[in-house]
Design an enzyme around this catalytic site. Structure first.
Site, PDB file in Angstrom:
ATOM      1  CB  SER A 100      -5.965   1.473  -8.071  1.00  0.00           C
ATOM      2  OG  SER A 100      -6.347   2.874  -7.809  1.00  0.00           O
ATOM      3  CG  ASP A 153     -10.450  -0.536  -1.664  1.00  0.00           C
ATOM      4  OD1 ASP A 153      -9.856   0.497  -1.934  1.00  0.00           O
ATOM      5  OD2 ASP A 153     -10.612  -1.603  -2.486  1.00  0.00           O
ATOM      6  CG  HIS A 177      -7.033   1.878  -2.991  1.00  0.00           C
ATOM      7  ND1 HIS A 177      -7.982   1.460  -3.570  1.00  0.00           N
ATOM      8  CD2 HIS A 177      -6.287   2.418  -3.757  1.00  0.00           C
ATOM      9  CE1 HIS A 177      -7.882   1.511  -4.740  1.00  0.00           C
ATOM     10  NE2 HIS A 177      -6.898   2.347  -5.011  1.00  0.00           N
TER      11      HIS A 177
END
Length: 347
Positions: free
Chosen positions: A146, A288, A315
């Site tokens: 991320s 995601d 995610h």
């Protein structure tokens, strides 16, 4: 003479083969010679910044002279804690790895100074950590998830000479593209009344209102980690709920994971991906918050890129599609390592 030549070839083969062998169990857990051994692999590393000198927390797990992975957590302002699931997969493959809380995160110093909230400053911090841990191009893999993936890309663009391999986990190379995907794909999935209320709370900057998180819960359960939040793993709850530093997260990312609106809002490195020369694995997932097709495109723009798709993941695919995620990650690490060992044996 024939026996002598055969012995020489056998010895050469044994030397070459052992170069690619993983460490034995004793070698992997042997802390001899490590300055961090007396406190279980933990080190507080001094960091110099424009706002003064601070310390960041790191923890080493295992020993492997050729595969050392530094983990860059998400957020910004979250912690290493969600990565604790790596303990279930990396030690059995002999991979050495480092947990690390970036400056401002829970286990590290938490100065409250907006001068520290820049990408360049965080990249410089990663380089200081690399130097302190004595990681180099013969062994250094950087894995960013991320926000950590954004940071990893920036580091690879500035310091490619120090890297052996790069992993971009669940992160696109463009915040405008991320926001476009959120607006066109993710937001329409929300109940219209809930979305309207979220927008009202956002306009009023009423992020402390319990309704704000409650309205986002279905989105998080579908796109962040595909379990009811009551069943989310305890390390995730620590890292993203109890221990997150919102004085870092909100100014840089914005108030939620439904798009970005903070200091990072215009960040875009897509046109620079071709400048990253090291072997790079891009990991995307079907559910995601980041567009999986965009991440696949990124892998094709990278000179030595490849793509790992997690069909059941979101995610945090290293939780909700673990077998695919870790099998692909470990395959990549060992393939790059084996290629390096073969190159070394020819010189």
């Amino acid at each position: 003479m024939r026996t002598f030549l055969f012995s020489m070839l056998l010895g050469l083969f044994a030397t070459t083969a052992s170069a690619a062998d993983p460490p034995t169990l004793h070698q992997y857990f042997d802390a001899t010679g490590h300055a961090d051994a007396w406190q279980g692999g933990v080190r507080m590393i001094p960091i110099h910044t424009p706002a003064g000198d601070f310390r960041v927390w790191t923890k080493r797990v295992g020993n492997n002279p050729r595969i050392k992975v530094l983990l860059l957590h998400g957020g910004p302002g979250a912690t290493h804690e969600p990565f604790e699931v790596f303990d279930s997969f990396l030690p059995s493959d002999g991979v050495e790895y480092y947990y690390y809380d970036q400056l401002g995160s829970y286990y590290s110093d938490q100065p409250d100074d907006p001068r520290l909230l820049t990408i360049d400053r965080f990249v410089d911090e990663v380089e200081q950590v690399r130097q302190a841990l004595h990681l180099d191009e013969s062994n250094f893999y950087l894995l960013g998830h991320s926000w950590g993936g954004m940071l990893a890309m920036e580091y690879a663009l500035k310091y490619p000479q120090h890297l052996k391999g790069l992993v971009i986990s669940n992160m696109v190379s463009s915040i405008p593209a991320y926001n476009k995907y959120a607006s066109e794909v993710l937001m329409p999935e929300l109940d219209p009344a809930a979305l309207a209320e979220l927008k009202r709370l956002d306009a009023a900057k009423d992020y402390a209102n319990p309704r704000f998180d409650a309205l986002l819960q279905p989105h998080y359960e579908h796109h962040i980690l595909r379990r009811p939040m009551a069943e989310w793993p305890e390390p995730v709850l620590r890292g993203f709920q109890r221990h997150i530093n919102k004085k870092v997260y909100v100014p840089m990312q914005g108030p939620s994971e439904l798009g970005a609106s903070g200091l990072l809002v215009n960040w875009d490195r897509t046109s620079d991906l071709a400048k990253i020369p090291v072997p790079t694995l891009v990991i995307g997932a079907r559910y995601d918050t980041m567009d999986p097709k965009f991440m696949e495109m990124m892998s094709k723009r990278l000179p030595k890129g490849e793509y790992l798709y997690c069909p059941n993941g979101s995610h945090m695919a290293y939780y909700d599609d673990q077998q695919v995620y870790f099998a692909g990650l470990l395959r990549f690490l060992h393939r790059v390592d084996d290629a390096g060992a073969r190159t070394a044996s020819t010189h």
